[in-house]
Every structure is written in C-alpha cells, then in structure tokens.
Motif scaffolding. Structure first.
Motif, short mmCIF file in Angstrom:
data_model
loop_
_atom_site.label_atom_id
_atom_site.label_comp_id
_atom_site.label_asym_id
_atom_site.label_seq_id
_atom_site.Cartn_x
_atom_site.Cartn_y
_atom_site.Cartn_z
N VAL A 255 58.91 36.32 64.82
CA VAL A 255 59.60 35.07 64.95
C VAL A 255 59.02 34.15 66.45
CG1 VAL A 255 61.46 33.13 65.18
CG2 VAL A 255 61.59 34.88 63.60
N VAL A 256 58.35 33.18 66.61
CA VAL A 256 57.93 32.71 67.55
C VAL A 256 58.52 31.26 67.74
CG1 VAL A 256 55.76 34.01 67.87
CG2 VAL A 256 55.70 31.71 66.71
N ILE A 257 58.52 30.62 69.19
CA ILE A 257 59.19 29.44 69.33
C ILE A 257 58.19 28.41 69.89
CG2 ILE A 257 61.27 28.51 70.40
CD1 ILE A 257 61.90 30.92 68.97
N ALA A 258 58.29 27.23 68.84
CA ALA A 258 57.61 26.01 69.35
C ALA A 258 58.77 25.14 70.17
CB ALA A 258 57.25 25.40 68.24
N ALA A 259 58.49 25.46 71.47
CA ALA A 259 59.65 24.85 72.56
C ALA A 259 59.57 23.29 72.34
CB ALA A 259 59.47 25.36 73.89
N HIS A 260 60.83 22.72 72.37
CA HIS A 260 60.86 21.28 72.63
C HIS A 260 60.23 20.78 73.92
CE1 HIS A 260 62.34 17.30 73.21
NE2 HIS A 260 62.69 17.19 71.65
N PRO A 261 59.52 19.73 73.93
CA PRO A 261 58.58 19.56 75.15
C PRO A 261 59.62 18.80 76.30
CG PRO A 261 57.75 18.02 73.28
CD PRO A 261 59.10 18.80 72.72
N LYS A 262 60.81 18.70 76.08
CA LYS A 262 61.92 18.67 77.21
C LYS A 262 62.82 19.69 77.68
CE LYS A 262 62.22 13.66 76.10
NZ LYS A 262 63.13 12.35 75.89
N ALA A 263 62.36 20.87 76.86
CA ALA A 263 63.20 22.18 77.04
C ALA A 263 63.01 22.54 78.51
CB ALA A 263 63.00 23.13 76.10
N ASP A 264 63.36 22.17 79.54
CA ASP A 264 62.72 22.65 80.84
C ASP A 264 63.59 24.09 81.12
OD1 ASP A 264 61.16 20.50 81.31
OD2 ASP A 264 62.75 19.35 82.27
N LYS A 265 64.79 24.01 80.63
CA LYS A 265 65.78 25.44 80.95
C LYS A 265 64.92 26.63 80.50
CE LYS A 265 70.05 23.19 80.91
NZ LYS A 265 70.44 23.22 82.45
N TYR A 266 64.04 26.43 79.42
CA TYR A 266 63.33 27.43 78.89
C TYR A 266 62.28 28.18 80.02
CZ TYR A 266 65.02 26.10 74.18
OH TYR A 266 65.96 25.83 73.18
N ARG A 267 61.74 27.33 80.75
CA ARG A 267 60.94 27.70 81.62
C ARG A 267 61.65 28.45 82.95
NH1 ARG A 267 56.47 24.46 80.93
NH2 ARG A 267 56.92 22.50 79.82
N GLU A 268 62.86 28.53 82.81
CA GLU A 268 63.71 28.97 83.98
C GLU A 268 64.68 30.47 83.36
OE1 GLU A 268 66.33 26.16 85.05
OE2 GLU A 268 64.77 24.81 85.54
N LYS A 269 64.97 30.26 82.05
CA LYS A 269 65.81 31.35 81.56
C LYS A 269 65.21 31.67 80.19
CE LYS A 269 70.57 32.27 80.42
NZ LYS A 269 71.91 31.56 80.26
N ASP A 270 65.23 32.88 79.62
CA ASP A 270 65.28 33.51 78.44
C ASP A 270 66.23 33.33 77.40
OD1 ASP A 270 64.13 34.69 75.92
OD2 ASP A 270 64.37 36.69 76.88
N PHE A 271 66.12 32.52 76.47
CA PHE A 271 67.24 32.06 75.59
C PHE A 271 66.86 32.57 74.30
CE2 PHE A 271 67.77 28.35 78.60
CZ PHE A 271 69.24 28.44 78.55
N PHE A 272 65.80 33.29 74.06
CA PHE A 272 65.33 33.96 72.71
C PHE A 272 65.09 35.34 72.76
CE2 PHE A 272 64.26 29.26 72.71
CZ PHE A 272 64.83 28.82 71.58
N ASN A 273 65.60 36.12 73.70
CA ASN A 273 65.81 37.64 73.52
C ASN A 273 64.25 37.81 73.38
OD1 ASN A 273 68.47 37.42 73.33
ND2 ASN A 273 68.47 38.18 71.10
N LYS A 274 63.62 37.55 74.54
CA LYS A 274 62.04 37.93 74.76
C LYS A 274 61.16 37.43 73.56
CE LYS A 274 63.54 41.56 77.83
NZ LYS A 274 63.42 42.91 78.11
N ARG A 275 61.39 36.53 72.72
CA ARG A 275 60.51 36.10 71.90
C ARG A 275 59.64 35.22 72.64
NH1 ARG A 275 65.31 36.82 68.69
NH2 ARG A 275 64.75 38.02 66.82
N LYS A 276 58.13 34.99 71.97
CA LYS A 276 57.13 34.26 72.59
C LYS A 276 57.66 32.72 72.28
CE LYS A 276 53.63 37.39 71.79
NZ LYS A 276 53.77 38.53 70.84
N SER A 277 57.52 31.94 73.57
CA SER A 277 57.81 30.50 73.32
C SER A 277 56.52 29.76 73.98
CB SER A 277 58.96 30.28 74.21
OG SER A 277 60.10 30.73 73.73
N PHE A 278 55.93 28.87 73.27
CA PHE A 278 54.91 27.81 73.58
C PHE A 278 55.21 26.59 73.66
CE2 PHE A 278 53.49 31.64 70.95
CZ PHE A 278 52.36 32.22 71.81
#
Length: 390
Positions: A255-278
C-alpha cells in the motif's frame, strides 16, 4: 477584443492556481493578467499569502473592490471568478453586475453529490430544513440569491468553461440559468488533462502495489476555513493502517500513499507506519497500481480513466461526525459500483475487490471529466483560443 483577464479568488494565489488557470499561456499571447485576492474579505486572518508578484492585488473591502473595477477598461477586460455563487458571496456578484462586468467561470471539479430523487425524499429534506434553523436560513438566503439572478439583478456569467455535463453545477446557485443563457465552451477537468500528460510516464515502483488517495481528513485546512468539524487523527490513522495491513496480506501488494497536496504534516511526521508517501504523483501512481483505495476524492478520476478497481472507505467516526461526507462517500460508491468498507469493523475475509464497471466509469467520465468535443484537445489551448476570439 479581450486584452486583459482579471482572476478573482477568495484564497491567496498558489502555483497550482497559476497552472490550473493557464496564466503563462495568457502571458505568451500578450494578454495582461491580474489576480485579485479577496481572502481578507471572506476569511480574514485564516489564510496566509502564498506568492508575491506585481500582478497580485490584496483587496480587503468591497469599497476597494469597486475602486479597482472602476479603473478597468471593462469593454476589453474579462473577469474570471473561481468563486461559487451563493448567498455568502452575493455582494461580490452584485458589484460585478452593477458595473456590467464581462464575467467567466471555470465549471470544473463537480462531484456526484447525492440528491433526493423520490417525492418522499424531497419532502423529508424540506422537513429537515424546517426543523434545523441554520439549514432553514441557508436555504432561504440561497433562494433569495437565486431570485436575484433569475430577475437579472445579479448577472449570469457570460462565458462558461465546462468540464463534463455536470460541471455546470459548480457555478452554484442558479447554475440552471447559466446552462440556458451563457456561452458554454467544453474543456477537460484538471485530472483528465493530467491523465493525458502522464500516459507515457515511467513506473515509480517495481513491486505490485495499490494506492490510497489521501484526503488529509483530520487536518485539511478547508475544514477549519469552513468551520466543519472533523474526525480525530489518532483513531483515524490507527484504523486506516490496520486496514492497510489486512489489504497487504490478502492481496500480496504494497500500500502506497498519494498524499494530499496540502498535507504538510506528512512532511514532518510518519502517519502511515513507514509506508511510502508521494506528493504530486497521483496520476502516475494510479496508472500502474493494481487497485485504488479512496473515500470521495476528486482524484478518483484517475482510477476511472485507468479502469482500476476501487475500494471505497468509510468509518464510524466519519458517519457520526461528518455525515455529509459519509453520504457523499456512499453515493460515490453507488454510482461507480465499488465495494464500500468500514475500516473500523472490516475483517480480511469481508474485503471484496469488484471489477470496474465499464458503463458506470464511462458515464462518470462524460459527466464530470470531459466531453466528446474536448477529449482529444488540450484545455489550455481551448481556453486561450477562446479568449483571443472574444
């Protein structure tokens, strides 16, 4: 002939807005552009400036807005609004009408909102509005706004750039009037154009994977701006990740994450248990995925266009705290004939991956994404050629 386009928005200008509304294309054709930012009128102190340039003007009152309009050569200027018409923005549109401004609207990004079609359903909705004083007030105010447009006190848009038949609905209150009176130019949705541009893109991942179309539900800044109560992040992400674990085991995919463009918190903290986010790779990720996981994101368009199976997700907290979104998610699932699962309750054996329904996907494409006229054309070229022909 149009020599100037004034873009009117109630959010600060971003690079994405410049791209989506073809600023550079107009500049290349020697069309003067300005961006009038009305965020200080509608969302004072909430939104921060994104860009600074000499064509961006911050307007903090309607009197200032009127003074700006008076300075324009209104015969040669097109005022392009991306603000949906409703009672809350009535003053803006009354001012544009007062000065007989030539206006246009990009009718893109429509969603398949659920509406009651039965007589009993319509009666129930009206009864519900009558019981809820806030709903009743909004209903009556928008009826008043509709009356002003119907009577011509608020001028309908002169020109509509429409993506899909249902795109007209994004105009807001009285869109049926524009549908009859405005000049309508068919273009494509943002996602359709992106789909075409990325057809030859390279695969981002070697392994088999599915993609989650993230909507940043617990933190989305628009919820704060619109004063919409949202769900708790801890519970949401814990249940989401538990569900992802089940998917990975059952279907032998990552499972990989297509991050929402406004998801700034994802750049600072891992919310998806080390899954790849793009970030900004949703079109590319969807194209080569095995299937797609989503709530009700507009980027479901990429799953539809690439004929990918869809798992539609909801939860108890979404249903309880955000019932309007729950209804939208359920309606998305129904019209696309996808399997809807509750991530709070689901077990592996209950996860069903339905094959894409070709008829439903095709209907969605022409209702919300493109048209027979525009599907083989580039929206930016349609737009600029139309402006030059006015």
């Amino acid at each position: 002939m149009i020599s100037k386009v004034v873009f009117i928005g109630y959010q600060p200008l971003t690079e994405k807005t410049k791209e989506d509304f073809y600023f550079q294309n107009l500049k290349d054709k020697n069309i003067e552009i300005e961006y009038w930012d009305l965020s200080e009128i509608y969302f004072k102190g909430i939104l921060n400036n994104q860009l600074k340039d000499n064509f961006i003007f911050k307007i903090n009152s309607f009197s200032v807005l009127e003074s700006f309009i008076k300075r324009q050569n209104r015969l040669d200027t097109l005022f392009l609004s991306n603000i949906t018409f409703e009672y809350r923005v009535l003053t803006l549109y009354r001012i544009l009408s007062k000065y007989k401004c030539k206006t246009s609207f990009f009718a893109r990004g429509a969603l398949p909102f659920h509406v009651a079609t039965s007589r009993i359903g319509n009666v129930f909705l009206k009864f519900q509005k009558a019981l809820d004083i806030n709903l009743l007030l909004v209903f009556l105010k928008n009826k008043y706004a509709y009356f002003l447009k119907k009577s011509g006190i608020v001028k309908p848009h002169d020109l509509i750039f429409r993506a899909g038949i249902n795109g007209i609905e994004t105009i807001g209150v009285g869109s049926d009037i524009e549908n009859k009176t405005s000049k309508i130019i068919d273009i494509n949705s943002f996602d359709y154009d992106k789909y075409v541009k990325t057809k030859d893109s390279e695969r981002l991942l070697i392994n088999k994977y599915c993609v989650f179309l993230d909507e940043y539900f617990p933190f989305h800044p628009d919820f704060e701006m619109l004063k919409i109560k949202t769900i708790q992040p801890k519970e949401y992400y814990e249940n989401l990740n538990r569900f992802f674990d089940l998917l990975e085991k059952k279907f032998n995919v990552e499972v990989v994450i297509a991050a929402h463009p406004k998801a700034d918190k994802y750049r600072e903290k891992d919310f998806f248990n080390k899954r790849k986010s793009f970030f900004n790779k949703t079109a590319e990720l969807t194209r080569n995925s095995e299937f797609v996981i989503a709530h009700c994101s507009t980027s479901i368009s990429f799953a539809v266009l690439n004929m990918k199976p869809i798992l539609t997700l909801t939860s108890d907290s979404i249903k309880d705290i955000m019932p309007n979104y729950y209804n939208l998610i359920a309606h998305f699932s129904k019209i696309l004939n996808s399997h809807m699962v509750n991530i709070d309750e689901i077990e592996s054996a209950e996860i069903v991956l339905d094959k894409p329904n070709c008829i439903r996907y095709s209907e969605y494409t022409y209702r919300y994404l493109t048209s027979v006229k525009s599907q083989n054309l580039v929206s930016s070229e349609i737009f600029t050629e139309t402006i030059l022909s006015l």
